[in-house]
Design a protein around this motif. Sequence first.
Motif, mmCIF file in Angstrom:
data_model
loop_
_atom_site.group_PDB
_atom_site.id
_atom_site.type_symbol
_atom_site.label_atom_id
_atom_site.label_comp_id
_atom_site.label_asym_id
_atom_site.label_seq_id
_atom_site.Cartn_x
_atom_site.Cartn_y
_atom_site.Cartn_z
ATOM 1 N N VAL A 22 0.562 -1.112 -0.176
ATOM 2 C CA VAL A 22 -0.384 -0.042 -0.009
ATOM 3 C C VAL A 22 0.985 1.289 -0.221
ATOM 4 C CG1 VAL A 22 -1.602 1.495 1.124
ATOM 5 C CG2 VAL A 22 -2.174 -1.057 1.088
ATOM 6 N N ARG A 23 0.115 2.038 -0.550
ATOM 7 C CA ARG A 23 1.180 3.571 -0.579
ATOM 8 C C ARG A 23 0.698 4.350 -0.867
ATOM 9 N NH1 ARG A 23 5.127 2.742 0.870
ATOM 10 N NH2 ARG A 23 7.419 2.231 -0.303
ATOM 11 N N ARG B 299 -10.975 7.115 5.548
ATOM 12 C CA ARG B 299 -12.331 7.884 4.868
ATOM 13 C C ARG B 299 -12.383 6.424 3.533
ATOM 14 N NH1 ARG B 299 -7.736 10.700 4.425
ATOM 15 N NH2 ARG B 299 -6.813 10.665 1.822
ATOM 16 N N HIS B 300 -11.031 5.648 3.461
ATOM 17 C CA HIS B 300 -11.257 4.214 2.339
ATOM 18 C C HIS B 300 -12.395 3.274 3.005
ATOM 19 C CE1 HIS B 300 -9.615 7.160 -0.635
ATOM 20 N NE2 HIS B 300 -9.247 7.440 -0.265
ATOM 21 N N ASP C 225 -2.915 5.612 -0.257
ATOM 22 C CA ASP C 225 -3.786 5.264 0.080
ATOM 23 C C ASP C 225 -3.978 4.465 -0.677
ATOM 24 O OD1 ASP C 225 -5.140 7.009 2.182
ATOM 25 O OD2 ASP C 225 -5.640 8.513 0.642
ATOM 26 N N ARG D 177 1.619 7.244 8.747
ATOM 27 C CA ARG D 177 2.199 6.300 9.148
ATOM 28 C C ARG D 177 3.274 6.697 9.711
ATOM 29 N NH1 ARG D 177 2.128 0.136 6.519
ATOM 30 N NH2 ARG D 177 2.472 2.212 4.462
ATOM 31 N N GLU E 278 3.348 -4.845 4.580
ATOM 32 C CA GLU E 278 1.928 -4.432 4.803
ATOM 33 C C GLU E 278 1.598 -5.687 5.433
ATOM 34 O OE1 GLU E 278 -0.895 -1.880 5.302
ATOM 35 O OE2 GLU E 278 0.349 -1.948 4.522
#
Lengths: 206, 247, 224
Positions: A10-11, B234-235, A13, B154, A54
């Motif tokens: 994951v980058r 939000r996703h 969003d 993060r 991830e």
Amino acid sequence: MLTVSDLACVRGDRRLFAGLEFAIEARNWIHLTGENGVGKTSLMRMLVGLAPVEAGEIRWHGTPIRSLGDDYRRAVCYLGHHNALKEELTARENLCVGAAVSGIALGDDAADALLARVGLAGREQLPVRFLSQGQKRRVALARLLWSEAPLWVLDEPFVALDTAAVAWLAATLAAHLAEGGMAIVTSHQEVTIAGNTAQQLRLVRS
Amino acid sequence: MRPLITWKYASPQHFYPLAGKLIPWFVALTLIFGAWGLWLGLLVAPTDAQQGEGYRIIFVHVAASWMSMFLYVVMAFWAGVGLGFNTRLSSMMASAIAPTGAMFAFLSLWTGALWGKPMWGTWWVWDARLTSELILFFLYLGFIALQAAIDDPRRADKAGAILALVGVINVPIIYFSVMWWNTLHQGASVSLTKAPSMARTMLLGMLLVALCFWMYSIVMTLLRVRAIMLERERHTEWVANLKEVRP
Amino acid sequence: MSAFSVFLAVVRRDLLVALRRKSEVLTSLFFFVIVVSLFPLGIGPEMDLLRKIAPGVLWVAALLATMLSLNRLFANDHADGSLEQMALAPVPLGLLVGGKIFAHWLVSGLPLVLIAPVLGIQFDLGSRALGVLMLSLLLGTPLLSLIGAIGAALTLGVRGGGVLVSLLTLPLYVPALIFGAGAVEADISGMGAAGHLSLLGGLLALAVFFAPWATTGALKIALE
């Protein structure tokens, strides 16, 4: 042997890939392809342990690389987009210092011999900033010659190289694989390595 | 047997509604403690013989100083937990606490100045406590600025955590060094809290105001952490299914 | 190769790079000299006053000069990929980082220590006070490099990192400033600088232990 299971990246969003599975065995190599921005570099940085994973697991001979620490770092030689060369230092100094940082003592003569093998004889004493892009890449690739790591992770190693250097790198890879090494290489061109067909791994946009 | 600690609320998905339910209660507590404390401090406590009515600002000043220091430790704690155990919620808590902590540090400085003017005829004295408070304020600003400058949340969490932990080791050293500096440079060594005789009602008033500030910090932190959760997640499905989000 | 020779290799590398990029090194040294020399112009030439403010002025200028050189500590290595290779080396990253910090001190801290007495003379400090000033800077400038390294690592590749690093590290420099400048002042006023200097030494020991560790953590985050 390097085993990758159910790997996700994951980058920000965006989810670049998920559920990725593959393995590299001794004497084998993987040709990693895919459009720009699908996560090739991210995958490679995960494989060498720079980027956090991830989801999923990367194992080296069955043990997760997280718990191997220095043992795994000794087993991997990574070449990224950047050459990791100091512009102010000469090719020879760069080579010696790069090896020393990895805990390998490399004398001046040994460094010159390696530079001769990458076709830079006579340029050992030149600060790297006076070298061309292709020559800089060759100095960076000379790292492969002193490295004792069985796993090579090479991100676009052929960029900026002329035909002679491309042939040299292919031969070096062939020799590495013949000795029982393994490699994962990204490249947009076709790569042919004598006596060894690649496993093709193509990342696609999810 | 039920486990001793339930981890359910450690996930944003479950903490979000819980925080929403808790907020009104803490608002009520803030108001009760605030009203009681101010009543004691402003109306009941006797006028100071030497300092007149102006001294009453210490009810706010002392409580704000306490809170600003306490919140820094709490913030560093949550940030450290987030760094060590990779729990998202803890890091969000740390980010949510920082602005409130900075606000209390600023309030402490401001009220200190307001008190200083009638007492010593100057807005600012290099008193050990005020100076430490000023540096604490800078530490808060550094934390907020660092997190704001990093786009990846993060990475921002982790970098902020390291800074907060380094800061929390340093706060006692800074405090000690400023005390040392202050005792060596005599002349400005007026202590704000060294009121001639601390009457019991005054102490009680101060404690009540501190409790009020504490409850207020909890309210603000919960409000802010809810906003951070919505923004960062939000996703995700649970945010999309919230009734305040669905059209 | 032993750990110590790896450490030395990193120190040697950074010194070589600094030696071939002299202008950057000299910039922070000149900055130190100029800032200190500006104070008498702003305040006036009364020697009594200058003698009184000298320790503080010299120390604050040393703080700012160190600050100026912090960006150089990791940014170039980060940009050219060397830092990545260091993180991947089968030696503890803390050792390599320690080498870099030591080299940073040799290049930007030690020259300040050596030039400080010359500047102290401008402020009419006695020879004893000059000695204490040098000693306090000798203990203090490594401390500044160590704490600064944490800030430099945290702001690596961050928008506006150059300004941010001062916001992060200057408050952490307060104890070093108080004990460093305090040592000289205490000596001038005849109280003896031993207490200040031993506290400064204690802080240095603490920082040698903790700072590379925090810096390493911050660098790993920056490389993710």
